[in-house]
Design an enzyme around this catalytic site. Structure first.
Site, short mmCIF file in Angstrom:
data_model
loop_
_atom_site.label_atom_id
_atom_site.label_comp_id
_atom_site.label_asym_id
_atom_site.label_seq_id
_atom_site.Cartn_x
_atom_site.Cartn_y
_atom_site.Cartn_z
N SER A 131 0.80 -1.24 0.00
CA SER A 131 0.00 0.00 0.00
C SER A 131 0.83 1.28 0.00
O SER A 131 0.26 2.36 -0.16
CB SER A 131 -0.95 0.01 1.20
OG SER A 131 -2.02 -0.86 0.95
N LYS A 142 0.28 3.29 -3.00
CA LYS A 142 -0.90 4.16 -3.12
C LYS A 142 -0.51 5.64 -3.04
O LYS A 142 -1.21 6.50 -3.57
CB LYS A 142 -1.91 3.83 -2.01
CG LYS A 142 -2.50 2.42 -2.13
CD LYS A 142 -3.31 2.06 -0.89
CE LYS A 142 -3.89 0.66 -0.99
NZ LYS A 142 -4.54 0.22 0.25
N TYR A 193 -3.68 -2.40 -10.25
CA TYR A 193 -3.49 -2.05 -8.84
C TYR A 193 -2.54 -3.05 -8.16
O TYR A 193 -1.60 -2.67 -7.45
CB TYR A 193 -4.87 -2.00 -8.17
CG TYR A 193 -4.87 -2.09 -6.66
CD1 TYR A 193 -4.55 -1.01 -5.87
CD2 TYR A 193 -5.22 -3.29 -6.02
CE1 TYR A 193 -4.55 -1.10 -4.48
CE2 TYR A 193 -5.23 -3.39 -4.65
CZ TYR A 193 -4.89 -2.30 -3.88
OH TYR A 193 -4.90 -2.40 -2.50
N VAL A 209 1.09 -3.72 3.79
CA VAL A 209 1.06 -5.02 4.47
C VAL A 209 2.33 -5.84 4.24
O VAL A 209 2.48 -6.91 4.83
CB VAL A 209 -0.17 -5.90 4.11
CG1 VAL A 209 -1.44 -5.36 4.72
CG2 VAL A 209 -0.29 -6.12 2.62
N1 GLN Z 1 -2.28 -5.27 -2.08
C1 GLN Z 1 -2.82 -5.21 -0.76
C2 GLN Z 1 -4.31 -5.44 -0.81
O1 GLN Z 1 -4.92 -5.03 -1.73
C3 GLN Z 1 -2.51 -3.88 -0.16
C4 GLN Z 1 -3.05 -3.73 1.23
C5 GLN Z 1 -2.12 -3.02 2.17
O2 GLN Z 1 -0.92 -2.94 1.99
N2 GLN Z 1 -2.69 -2.56 3.26
O3 GLN Z 1 -4.91 -6.04 0.06
#
Ligand code: GLN
Length: 307
Positions: free
Chosen positions: A63, A66, A191, A261
């Site tokens: 994430s 993002k 994504y 994550v």
């Molecule tokens: N690729 C992970 C997901 O879509 C990203 C989530 C994260 O890092 N919090 O669940």
């Protein structure tokens, strides 16, 4: 300030906690990572770096990507972006579906999964197709990290799609509310490709400098976004960067930060430095347990925070 000694002290102090976190196992390719790892780096405006631990080890930025997709979407769509995505904290887990239904398919912010999937859709609109969107995001990440070797790990990206039921549900829900323009599978795969980019804490702390310096890379002088856009991205990082634990992160650390994550967290000190920390064991909110602790120790020991 003796940053190296401070980082060394932090590494010593967090060692007993390494066993307490839990590696993300809902993405099978990530569940194999050894939790017993820790790396931390800072990069100053003149390019000087200080690091400790596994600071050259590549990990899945997840994430944290993002932040980079939001930067590009804001650059190209400006304020229009907020017609499709909000900028309020969600107070919910990163992959929650409930709020999205109540709020008619408009994600609260660009850092929860629904918001980031929506941002990817906006980037596909801008670049014309999903391949170009993926390549341009990667090119941007390489530029801000000043590192051409950065790649996305296809094993992780495929593994995410194989178990991507929730993210596909979020994308389908947005599509049902006419808040997603492109093909659901293409958007979600793009994504995932961004989430699967691998970087080290050295690279990530370098990549944060444009956000610490009003949108301009202090080393190359290259301007990526306006000062106003950088201000807003940092504000959304502070209020939404750690999902339903964003308040807790601001309370304990006192810096704008974004977690993933994969166990990475990036943060910045305005006009001073970029910071990145990595430890794969997560807390119950899906944020790096030791990473959060290390950042709290860093702001406590240095006295540097935005407050
Ligand atoms: N690729 C992970 C997901 O879509 C990203 C989530 C994260 O890092 N919090 O669940």
């Amino acid at each position: 300030m003796d940053y190296q000694s401070i980082l060394n002290e932090i590494a010593d102090e967090i060692t007993p906690l390494l066993k307490d976190g839990k590696v993300a196992d809902y993405i099978p390719a990530l569940s194999m990572v050894d939790p017993n790892q820790f790396g931390m780096s800072i990069t100053l405006f003149d390019g000087t770096q200080y690091s400790v631990g596994h600071s050259n080890t590549l990990f899945s930025i997840q994430s944290i990507s993002k932040l980079f997709t939001f930067t590009l979407a804001l650059k190209f769509h400006g304020f229009d972006l907020y017609k499709r995505i909000g900028h309020e904290p969600s107070g919910n887990p990163f992959n929650s579906l409930v709020q999205l239904e109540y709020e008619k398919g408009k994600p609260r912010n660009p850092f929860i999964n629904a918001g980031a999937i929506n941002v990817t859709d906006a980037l596909i609109n801008h670049y014309g197709d999903e391949t170009s969107a993926y390549e341009e995001v990667l090119k941007f990440i390489r530029a801000i990290a000043d590192e051409d070797s950065i790649r996305s790990n296809p094993i992780v990206a495929v593994s995410e799609m194989e178990h991507g039921y929730r993210n596909l549900a979020l994308a389908n829900l947005m599509k049902s509310f006419n808040n997603l323009d492109n093909n659901v599978l293409d958007v979600v795969q793009t994504y995932f490709n961004h989430c699967a980019v691998e970087m080290s804490t050295k690279m990530l702390s370098r990549a944060m400098l444009y956000l610490a310096n009003h949108g301009v890379d202090p080393i190359t002088g290259k301007s990526y976004i306006t000062a106003q856009q950088a201000k807003r991205i940092n504000a959304v990082m502070l209020t939404c960067g750690h999902y339903d634990a964003s308040g807790d992160f601001a309370f304990h650390v006192g810096l704008p930060g974004k977690s993933g994550v994969g166990g990475g967290i990036v943060a910045l000190i305005p006009k001073k430095m970029g910071i990145a920390v990595w430890s794969p064991g997560l807390n119950s909110n899906g944020n790096s347990l030791v990473g959060t602790m290390a950042l709290e120790l860093f702001t406590t020991k240095t006295g540097l925070s935005i407050f």
